[in-house]
Structures are given as structure tokens and as C-alpha cells.
Scaffold this active site. Structure first.
Site, PDB file in Angstrom:
ATOM      1  N   TYR A   1      -2.872  -1.028   9.940  1.00  0.00           N
ATOM      2  CA  TYR A   1      -2.770  -1.415   8.535  1.00  0.00           C
ATOM      3  C   TYR A   1      -1.364  -1.156   8.004  1.00  0.00           C
ATOM      4  O   TYR A   1      -0.761  -2.010   7.351  1.00  0.00           O
ATOM      5  CB  TYR A   1      -3.805  -0.641   7.726  1.00  0.00           C
ATOM      6  CG  TYR A   1      -3.885  -1.025   6.272  1.00  0.00           C
ATOM      7  CD1 TYR A   1      -4.418  -2.249   5.887  1.00  0.00           C
ATOM      8  CD2 TYR A   1      -3.449  -0.148   5.281  1.00  0.00           C
ATOM      9  CE1 TYR A   1      -4.507  -2.598   4.547  1.00  0.00           C
ATOM     10  CE2 TYR A   1      -3.537  -0.495   3.941  1.00  0.00           C
ATOM     11  CZ  TYR A   1      -4.064  -1.717   3.581  1.00  0.00           C
ATOM     12  OH  TYR A   1      -4.146  -2.058   2.250  1.00  0.00           O
TER      13      TYR A   1
ATOM     14  N   SER B   1       0.849  -1.196   0.000  1.00  0.00           N
ATOM     15  CA  SER B   1       0.000   0.000   0.000  1.00  0.00           C
ATOM     16  C   SER B   1       0.879   1.238   0.000  1.00  0.00           C
ATOM     17  O   SER B   1       2.017   1.220   0.489  1.00  0.00           O
ATOM     18  CB  SER B   1      -0.898   0.010   1.237  1.00  0.00           C
ATOM     19  OG  SER B   1      -1.540   1.263   1.388  1.00  0.00           O
TER      20      SER B   1
END
Length: 249
Positions: free
Chosen positions: A140, A127
Site C-alpha cells: 500500500y 496516505s
């Protein structure tokens, strides 16, 4: 004809990546935790397989059943958006179980085949949160940063055997259901401690109103580039916002 196995293909990046590789003439093994009809087109070059990356038996069964593959794309992931203070540790473990340990487990399952053959590529989708400091992403980001470090070391271990490892770092994709999944479908401000609510609302407004964002096709095309790259490049930002973050570092 080459074969790619992609995890997490029921929607979003994974689905688009499966479609893209199929359009390029590849055999595609599209895995998902709960296979559903109609998610991907019927084709003799596209096979949908059930896979839970958190279950060792599921992983072993899939790799035994599908036969030789040329590329593994670890795309399956659990989103998470919240302030850390309000995140139960059970949720933290759930995120890491899929995003980090699941990636490691599927990779470890395929490596003997790649090493013995002297070729193969592992692409781990992380990400753009790893490229900058972003709020509401502590858990995350930690799970994805772990995969970045894992892949960097793995690439060195595999190089002597002709096997490559890469990461693809997608930006924020406002057309997927990431936010809804990350908050379990409820308003984010209802899921955080009350003192954080005004700040969280502002952050979410900023995120959803941005002009620069990533499309699913950006990620699929970047995975394709990563698979075919022979320059030694390790990390591939995907989408204009991710590219901007990478250049700003």
C-alpha cells in the site's frame, strides 16, 4: 459556479468530500465503480457517475460526458494490509492498478483541458503511510509513495500553464471500513504466514486502540484547503495523527 469531479465517492473520504464541496455551493460529479442509490443526496448540483479508474474506456467516456470541470480529486483507492511475504503478486498488481495507475490515467485524461484553459487543480489523495514507517503496509505504501513522487514532478510541469497539483495525506481513519476491505473481510491473522501471527495481532491491537486518528471530515476539509491553496504548498497532511507525523519528520 465551479465543478469538482471526485473519484471513489461511495463511502469514506470520497463521500464526505463530495458532501463538503456540495455544502460549499459547488457542482459535484461524484464517481464510483458501482453507483448505489441513497449514498449521496439528490440535488441538481450533485451528479453520480459510474467510473472504473482501471478501465481506459470508462475514463474517456466519463470525461467526455461530464463536460468542463475545475478540479479533479483522485480519491479512489484499494486498501491493503498484510505482510509482504504473504501477499500474492496478483494482489500487488491489483493495488497498483487502482492506487497508482488509476490516478495517472484520470489525471492524464483531464490535463489537456486544464492546460488549454490555463487553470485547474489536481488533488491526489495518498496516505499518512508516506510520512512514517508503518508495518503491514509495504504494498500500500509503495503505491502511495509512487503517487507522491508523480505529483511532485507533475506540479512542476503544470505550473507554467496555471494548473496546480497537490497531495492530501490522510491519517488512520478508524471509522471507515478500511481494515475490513484491506483484509477482504477476514481476520488479518488468517491471511498471513503463521510465523507472523503473534506480531500481527499486536500490531493490529495497537492500531485499533490509538487515541489520535483521522475523521472523514478532516480529509474533506483538507482537500478543500488544498484546492484553494495558492502558496505553492505541495503536500497536505489530513487529521491530527497525520499532522503529527508530518511535524515529526
Amino acid at each position: 459556479m465551479e465543478t469538482v469531479l471526485i473519484t471513489g465517492t461511495s463511502s469514506g473520504y470520497g463521500r464526505e468530500t463530495a458532501l463538503y464541496f456540495h455544502s460549499q455551493g459547488w457542482n459535484v460529479i461524484a464517481t464510483m465503480r458501482t453507483p448505489r442509490a441513497g449514498v449521496l443526496p439528490e440535488s441538481d448540483r450533485l451528479r453520480i457517475v459510474e467510473l472504473d479508474v482501471t478501465e481506459p474506456e470508462s475514463i474517456a467516456g466519463v470525461f467526455e460526458a461530464v463536460g468542463p470541470i475545475d478540479v479533479l480529486v483522485n480519491n479512489a483507492g484499494v486498501p491493503s494490509m498484510s505482510v509482504f511475504e504473504g501477499t500474492p503478486m496478483a494482489r500487488v498488481r491489483e493495488v497498483f492498478e487502482t492506487n497508482t495507475f488509476g490516478v495517472m490515467a484520470t489525471t492524464q485524461a483531464v490535463l489537456p483541458r486544464f492546460r488549454e484553459r490555463g487553470s485547474g487543480v489536481v488533488v491526489n489523495v495518498t496516505s499518512s503511510v508516506v510520512l512514517g514507517h508503518m508495518p503491514l503496509s509495504a504494498v500500500y505504501k509503495a503505491s502511495k509513495m509512487a503517487v507522491e513522487g508523480f505529483t511532485a514532478s507533475l506540479a512542476l510541469e503544470l505550473a507554467p500553464f496555471g494548473v496546480r497539483a497537490k497531495t492530501v495525506e490522510p491519517g488512520a481513519c478508524l471509522t471507515t471500513n478500511f481494515a475490513a476491505r484491506a483484509t477482504n473481510g477476514g481476520p488479518l491473522e488468517d491471511l498471513v504466514p503463521a510465523p507472523y501471527v503473534p506480531w500481527v495481532k499486536k500490531v493490529m491491537d495497537d492500531v485499533t486502540s490509538r487515541d489520535l486518528f483521522t475523521k472523514e471530515s478532516d480529509v474533506a476539509e483538507t482537500v478543500w484547503r488544498a484546492v484553494h491553496d495558492t502558496t505553492g504548498q505541495l503536500r497536505f497532511p489530513a487529521g491530527p495523527d497525520a499532522v503529527w507525523l508530518a511535524q515529526a519528520k
